[in-house]
Design an enzyme around this catalytic site. Structure first.
Site, PDB file in Angstrom:
ATOM      1  N   SER A   1       0.853  -1.192   0.000  1.00 24.62           N
ATOM      2  CA  SER A   1       0.000   0.000   0.000  1.00 24.62           C
ATOM      3  C   SER A   1       0.893   1.248   0.000  1.00 24.62           C
ATOM      4  CB  SER A   1      -0.946  -0.053   1.198  1.00 24.62           C
ATOM      5  OG  SER A   1      -1.981   0.886   1.057  1.00 24.62           O
TER       6      SER A   1
ATOM      7  N   HIS B   1      -7.827  -5.353  -0.219  1.00 27.13           N
ATOM      8  CA  HIS B   1      -6.565  -4.615  -0.122  1.00 27.13           C
ATOM      9  C   HIS B   1      -5.716  -5.115   1.055  1.00 27.13           C
ATOM     10  CE1 HIS B   1      -3.903  -1.210  -0.725  1.00 27.13           C
ATOM     11  NE2 HIS B   1      -4.059  -0.829   0.519  1.00 27.13           N
TER      12      HIS B   1
ATOM     13  N   ASP C   1      -8.537  -6.834  -4.348  1.00 25.93           N
ATOM     14  CA  ASP C   1      -8.189  -5.485  -3.880  1.00 25.93           C
ATOM     15  C   ASP C   1      -9.105  -4.454  -4.551  1.00 25.93           C
ATOM     16  OD1 ASP C   1      -6.967  -3.045  -3.199  1.00 25.93           O
ATOM     17  OD2 ASP C   1      -4.951  -3.885  -3.282  1.00 25.93           O
TER      18      ASP C   1
END
Lengths: 390, 390
Positions: free
Chosen positions: A139, A348, A319
């Site tokens: 991320s 995610h 995701d």
């Protein structure tokens, strides 16, 4: 089972020039290391934390750490530093502004992913690191993994960006704004000059955030339409002031989000939340790196081509925040990159949840790509030394 | 081109018993009709509006309405009524509570989709309707389309639920709660007893809602990382008090959401927003309709099996709120149902955006399934009559 050596340190720099041109004074950087630097000073693994993470990679990514695991402190000198604007030690809105003697609060200047990378590089310089073997992050940590070799060409051998993107998308920019607005609307926020945290707005922002980090199917599997049966549990929520005083059933999904929202609001800081979402908005690896006249695709192709070859790109098929198509763009553009897609309901957050599978993929990759660190049972630290340390 | 006859009416009932056991007094129902009831009083098409919709189906679903279109007032008597708790006319938190002489506000009692259906059925009774040919609705309107034949077995011939589900999912329950929390945290909300709208919290809730109604790819295509260039536009946002006073770029996605959030907060009501999200939370077609001892799948199968055969189920392939798997459950469980999946970037809002394709699918379906209303060029109203009406 082998315990892991931990260190946690703070470096204070007299000043640091941000990408914006603003200079921060008395800048603190908190970092942790595991393992020992080898004589070539190049067995370095940089772990970059996500949005609300911190330097305790052995906690939030603990499954990956240990002898024989992806983050193997008997082979690598592992480094994790806190980003600017995070409330967990590095200079941020909760730090004291040396020019005023008060907390920066909303006056803490904007920072970028590149600022974090450049600041953390100063710590590696201080530690005497000659080069980095691999940078790993998911991320926002994946954004940093992409920026490391672009900020310091030739300094990084391999990168493993997970669940991330070359540029923060309109979708993510939109989610950041919606969450900030929930904070701004809190009575306690006071334009960032609050005495007590705007917990209600911060909790609401976190709840939306948490939903975007997961998937519809993971919620359905975990909660369905079940309700919280215990009146005590309901009463506990009411006490926090987060539910209305009614006879409505409290759904498990609702109860979970209320609990997580309140828990987060008790430990995070609203100005830091706002700061880091703005930081991610600036993420675009092509910014100021391409000659004028190129279109978006050309610019992206040019910059991705400058990244170290043989990157491992990791993607979670569900995701919903940084979609698999964004990791495919990375894998298509980086020379000889490998793309590993994990099938998981986790969305995610899969990069944090699917640790066993990620560990296996990363270990296999490191053994293939960084053979020099896998010549024996651990190349720097012998077991006698280790025994003494734990 | 043919104009369309509009009527908008209000029916006031002395009282109405809610599913909860609470009785509402002096209940208003706002509705609109288009076209003429035939002599058999059965050419009835019920259009059910979504969450923030109203009775103006000729506006928000205007592409579908007109001679030769899906909602053809020369063939059908088309009926659209406002739901309980909506600020657009039917009794709601913004209505006057006859027992106090003040607005209900947060004291307006909870209602269910079934309450709406039973209330609207009273209007059809008043209008002399003998049976309904088809009920059509998307999202919350689709929940009502499923409830109509279950509340009044035998009364409805066909249903067309779009972008909807048999039960509100944990995912949707979670999103509702996150959005309500943004409203609760607004300084102006005052537990629902506000003098002025909590516009900031309501806007934040709407922004999150809007994101869930679309898809990542639709945002990327429309906005990308573009910024709003005009200082005037930025100044306009600043005046609304929704942006911070900084030199940061305002991204187009951000600007769009801020604009839409403010626009919505100026016309909707916060207590109504809260009310309707709670209403959707209760949606579960199996509730109180199955004998004890059945598991979830058996219960769902039993109730879906009671719905009128040959339903048309419409699905948007990128719907991230009511996922295609939820429409597949409907299509698999309803006897001889047809499933039409529309490929579109629009996400959940596809049922409003992809009107041309939906129109074609619905017209073809109606011609197949309701042939008696397609025997000639329009079975009830001749053109002479129409000319006089417009």
């Amino acid at each position: 089972m082998l315990s892991v050596l931990k260190t946690k340190s703070t470096l204070i720099l007299p000043k640091f020039d941000l990408e914006s041109g603003i200079t921060l004074h008395s800048v603190e950087v908190v970092y942790k290391t595991w393992g020992t630097l080898n004589s070539a000073r190049n067995n370095v693994m940089v772990v970059c934390h996500p949005f609300t993470g911190n330097v305790d990679a052995d906690e939030w990514w603990g499954t990956l750490m240990g002898r024989g695991r992806a983050f193997d402190p008997t082979r690598f000198f592992i480094f994790c530093a806190n980003v600017l604007g995070s409330p967990y030690g590095t200079s941020s809105p909760v730090s004291i502004n040396p020019s005023s003697g008060r907390r920066y609060g909303p006056e803490f200047p904007d920072t970028t992913i590149r600022d974090d990378v450049r600041l953390h590089k100063l710590v590696l310089d201080y530690l005497g690191v000659s080069s980095v073997a691999v940078v790993i992050g998911g991320s926002m940590g994946g954004m940093a993994a992409l920026e490391w070799p672009l900020c310091f060409p030739g300094f990084v051998k391999r990168i493993i960006p997970m669940a991330t993107c070359a540029k923060h998308s309109a979708w993510c920019i939109g989610w950041g704004e919606a969450q900030r607005q929930a904070i701004y609307s809190d009575a306690a926020f006071q334009g960032g000059y609050y005495e007590r945290q705007p917990t209600s707005g911060l909790a609401a922002a976190r709840m939306a955030g948490l939903l975007t980090y997961r998937s519809r199917d993971s919620y359905e599997q975990r909660f369905g339409r079940r309700t919280v049966q215990s009146p005590d549990q309901q009463k506990a929520q009411d006490k926090k002031g987060l539910t209305e005083d009614t006879n409505r059933p409290l759904y498990s999904a609702q109860s979970y989000l209320l609990y997580q929202g309140a828990k987060f609001a008790a430990k995070f800081d609203a100005n830091c939340y706002i700061h880091i979402t703005h930081k991610m908005d600036t993420h675009d690896i092509t910014r100021d790196r391409v000659p004028p006249g190129l279109d978006e695709a050309q610019a992206l192709s040019l910059v991705l081509g400058e990244l170290p070859a043989h990157a491992l790109i990791l993607s979670i098929d569900t995701d919903g925040l940084c979609l698999p198509v964004e990791q495919k763009i990375l894998a298509d553009g980086i020379p000889k990159a490998e793309l590993a897609t994990i099938s998981s309901l986790a969305g995610h957050d899969g990069f944090l949840v699917e640790c066993e599978r990620i560990n296996d993929i990363v270990v296999a990759y490191l053994r293939r790509q960084l053979q020099q660190f896998y010549g024996d049972g651990g190349n720097q630290v012998n077991s006698t030394q280790l025994v003494g340390l734990f």
